[in-house]
Design an enzyme around this catalytic site. Structure first.
Site, PDB file in Angstrom:
ATOM      1  N   ARG A  90      33.039  29.066  -7.220  1.00 51.34           N
ATOM      2  CA  ARG A  90      33.249  30.233  -8.072  1.00 51.34           C
ATOM      3  C   ARG A  90      33.392  31.502  -7.222  1.00 51.34           C
ATOM      4  O   ARG A  90      34.232  32.352  -7.516  1.00 51.34           O
ATOM      5  CB  ARG A  90      32.073  30.390  -9.041  1.00 51.34           C
ATOM      6  CG  ARG A  90      32.186  31.629  -9.907  1.00 51.34           C
ATOM      7  CD  ARG A  90      31.015  31.775 -10.866  1.00 51.34           C
ATOM      8  NE  ARG A  90      31.171  32.959 -11.690  1.00 51.34           N
ATOM      9  CZ  ARG A  90      30.380  33.261 -12.705  1.00 51.34           C
ATOM     10  NH1 ARG A  90      29.361  32.482 -13.020  1.00 51.34           N
ATOM     11  NH2 ARG A  90      30.581  34.363 -13.414  1.00 51.34           N
ATOM     12  N   ASN A 144      34.490  25.464 -18.502  1.00 48.92           N
ATOM     13  CA  ASN A 144      35.674  26.306 -18.363  1.00 48.92           C
ATOM     14  C   ASN A 144      36.675  25.743 -17.355  1.00 48.92           C
ATOM     15  O   ASN A 144      36.289  25.024 -16.438  1.00 48.92           O
ATOM     16  CB  ASN A 144      35.245  27.714 -17.916  1.00 48.92           C
ATOM     17  CG  ASN A 144      34.693  28.524 -19.056  1.00 48.92           C
ATOM     18  OD1 ASN A 144      35.241  28.514 -20.148  1.00 48.92           O
ATOM     19  ND2 ASN A 144      33.617  29.246 -18.805  1.00 48.92           N
ATOM     20  N   CYS A 164      33.080  27.777 -27.113  1.00 45.81           N
ATOM     21  CA  CYS A 164      32.855  28.972 -26.304  1.00 45.81           C
ATOM     22  C   CYS A 164      31.870  29.856 -27.057  1.00 45.81           C
ATOM     23  O   CYS A 164      31.796  29.805 -28.291  1.00 45.81           O
ATOM     24  CB  CYS A 164      34.177  29.707 -26.078  1.00 45.81           C
ATOM     25  SG  CYS A 164      34.035  31.237 -25.107  1.00 45.81           S
ATOM     26  N   HIS A 194      39.290  32.624 -24.423  1.00 40.69           N
ATOM     27  CA  HIS A 194      39.229  33.819 -23.586  1.00 40.69           C
ATOM     28  C   HIS A 194      40.474  34.699 -23.731  1.00 40.69           C
ATOM     29  O   HIS A 194      40.788  35.495 -22.847  1.00 40.69           O
ATOM     30  CB  HIS A 194      38.987  33.466 -22.106  1.00 40.69           C
ATOM     31  CG  HIS A 194      37.609  32.935 -21.862  1.00 40.69           C
ATOM     32  ND1 HIS A 194      37.145  32.588 -20.610  1.00 40.69           N
ATOM     33  CD2 HIS A 194      36.579  32.679 -22.711  1.00 40.69           C
ATOM     34  CE1 HIS A 194      35.897  32.152 -20.696  1.00 40.69           C
ATOM     35  NE2 HIS A 194      35.536  32.195 -21.966  1.00 40.69           N
ATOM     36  N   TYR A 244      37.482  39.602 -22.541  1.00 42.64           N
ATOM     37  CA  TYR A 244      38.380  39.075 -21.502  1.00 42.64           C
ATOM     38  C   TYR A 244      39.746  39.766 -21.533  1.00 42.64           C
ATOM     39  O   TYR A 244      40.490  39.694 -20.555  1.00 42.64           O
ATOM     40  CB  TYR A 244      38.557  37.562 -21.658  1.00 42.64           C
ATOM     41  CG  TYR A 244      37.375  36.776 -21.176  1.00 42.64           C
ATOM     42  CD1 TYR A 244      37.244  36.407 -19.841  1.00 42.64           C
ATOM     43  CD2 TYR A 244      36.366  36.401 -22.051  1.00 42.64           C
ATOM     44  CE1 TYR A 244      36.157  35.694 -19.390  1.00 42.64           C
ATOM     45  CE2 TYR A 244      35.262  35.686 -21.617  1.00 42.64           C
ATOM     46  CZ  TYR A 244      35.162  35.337 -20.284  1.00 42.64           C
ATOM     47  OH  TYR A 244      34.075  34.630 -19.841  1.00 42.64           O
TER      48      TYR A 244
END
Length: 424
Positions: A90, A144, A164, A194, A244
């Protein structure tokens, strides 16, 4: 009822356990299996899970295992909450895109594509093993990028639903502002994972009074502050975008901000170390307050509600999920995966059926179509590999869209993900 959690060693897991304990009437779990290859973390969190259930007088059995096939055998539902490559991957997703002047984020843009490439093959392998060991089990994907992962699962014929926590978070926020119970707030939630907009906020259900105009008039400043967007943007749009959307509506500003502070991955890594230290305390028998800062607010409620509905128990009749479009948004293919309200409680166990939604303004529909095209290419790259497929997906993404950026990002993506992409 048996539930299995793949990625059970996640620091999120105590949030989920707390939900199972508090909402036992909605979802009567008798056995919960936490599955994870990280043995030390798994045992730590398994012990805390047992203490949380004991504190709340829940009789459910918690077991832990590194053996996926044994863990999912006979499960009624399998929850996926894994992170391929961990926080180290990440951190890379959030860092190297900035070198090209693009947003560094783990679920959208170039970083989101990297995560999809690492994740889709692993999730599909897990799902095939679930199909063999528990052929009737529902797969609930919280991993995700949820939209792309869910589409991969559905295309492969799995009983899967994507989930989500953005929608439930907004529902709870709006309920507090409107002085209503969360169950009395129904969102006209439309878009992709998102990439969503609240086109209406209805009292009581899908046919209820639309409270959105009054909500924006009275509480627009508070809503805008949560989204980190100017109040004037909400007034001009007349809807509430997901936070987002800031990556799209304020891309350059976000890139400048990201270049001046530690990445979210670095912050989370510090938080996770602290959480694991707390979890090791044998006196701890509830989720610590710090967990609320980790992210995933209301994840447990959403997961419990969905599992209960899919398995024929309680839970709300309607819930925001990721599932096949099937004509819901007529400008998208039927096999696109959209994030919308659906009827999730079906007597025949057939799974979610999207509700009719208001037709989005072209301002939103155009971006939805654009990102859907990117997701098509991203899934193709995740399934078949190849540098050219990665380049095409990046070139198609509205946060990239220039061939020189796509070239540079492709090089960096492949360089930073070689250990996870056998074809790279």
């Amino acid at each position: 009822m048996k539930l299995a959690v793949v990625g059970g060693g996640s620091t999120y897991t105590p949030e989920l356990i707390d939900g199972f304990a508090r909402l036992r009437d909605t979802l009567p779990v008798e056995e919960l299996v936490l599955i994870d290859p990280a043995t030390e973390r798994l045992e730590l969190i398994g012990a805390l899970a047992r203490r949380i259930l004991a504190r709340q007088d829940h009789a459910g059995l918690v077991t832990t295992t590194t053996d996926l096939d044994a863990g999912v055998a006979g499960a009624d539902a399998v929850l996926l909450q894994l992170r391929v490559g961990g926080q180290a991957a990440r951190l890379q997703d959030e860092t190297w895109p900035l070198e090209c002047g693009c947003v560094g984020q783990e679920t959208t843009g170039a970083g989101g594509l990297a995560k999809a490439l690492r994740t889709v093959p692993v999730v599909l392998d897990i799902a095939e093993r679930v199909r063999r060991a528990a052929p009737d089990a529902w797969i609930i994907d919280f991993t995700n990028p949820v939209g792309i992962v869910t589409r991969a699962l559905l295309r492969a014929g799995h009983k899967a639903v994507g989930l989500c926590n953005v929608a439930i978070g907004l529902q709870r926020k709006f309920a507090a502002l409107l002085d209503l119970a969360p169950a009395d707030v129904h969102l006209d939630h439309v878009g992709l994972n998102h990439l969503t907009w609240e086109l209406g906020v209805r009292r009581g259900g899908p046919d209820g009074e639309d409270l959105l105009p009054g909500l924006l008039a009275e509480h627009g400043e508070a809503v805008a502050a949560d989204l980190r967007l100017p109040r004037a943007v909400l007034d001009r749009l007349g809807v509430v975008p997901s936070y987002y959307l800031r990556y799209f509506y304020s891309h350059d500003e976000v890139v400048r901000e990201l270049g001046t502070k530690p990445s979210r991955a670095a912050e989370v890594a510090v938080m996770e170390r602290e959480l694991l230290g707390l979890y090791a305390d044998p006196a701890l028998d509830e989720k610590p307050a710090l967990l609320a800062k980790r992210g995933g607010a209301f994840y447990s409620e959403a997961a419990v509600d969905l599992a209960a509905a899919l398995l024929g128990g309680g839970g709300p009749e309607f819930q925001v999920v990721n599932t096949y479009n099937n004509g819901t948004l007529p400008f998208l293919p039927d096999d696109a995966v959209v994030e919308v309200q659906a009827r999730v409680r079906a007597a025949d166990g057939s799974g979610p059926v999207p509700l009719p939604v208001p037709r989005p303004d072209p301002l939103f529909a155009g971006l939805i179509s654009h990102v859907t095209a990117y997701e098509d290419l991203a899934l193709d790259a995740a399934l078949r590999g190849g540098r050219e497929r990665v380049f095409r997906a990046l070139l198609a993404h509205p946060l990239v869209g220039q061939y020189d950026l796509a070239e540079g990002l492709t090089d960096r993506l492949l360089a930073h993900n070689k250990e996870h992409l056998p074809w790279a």
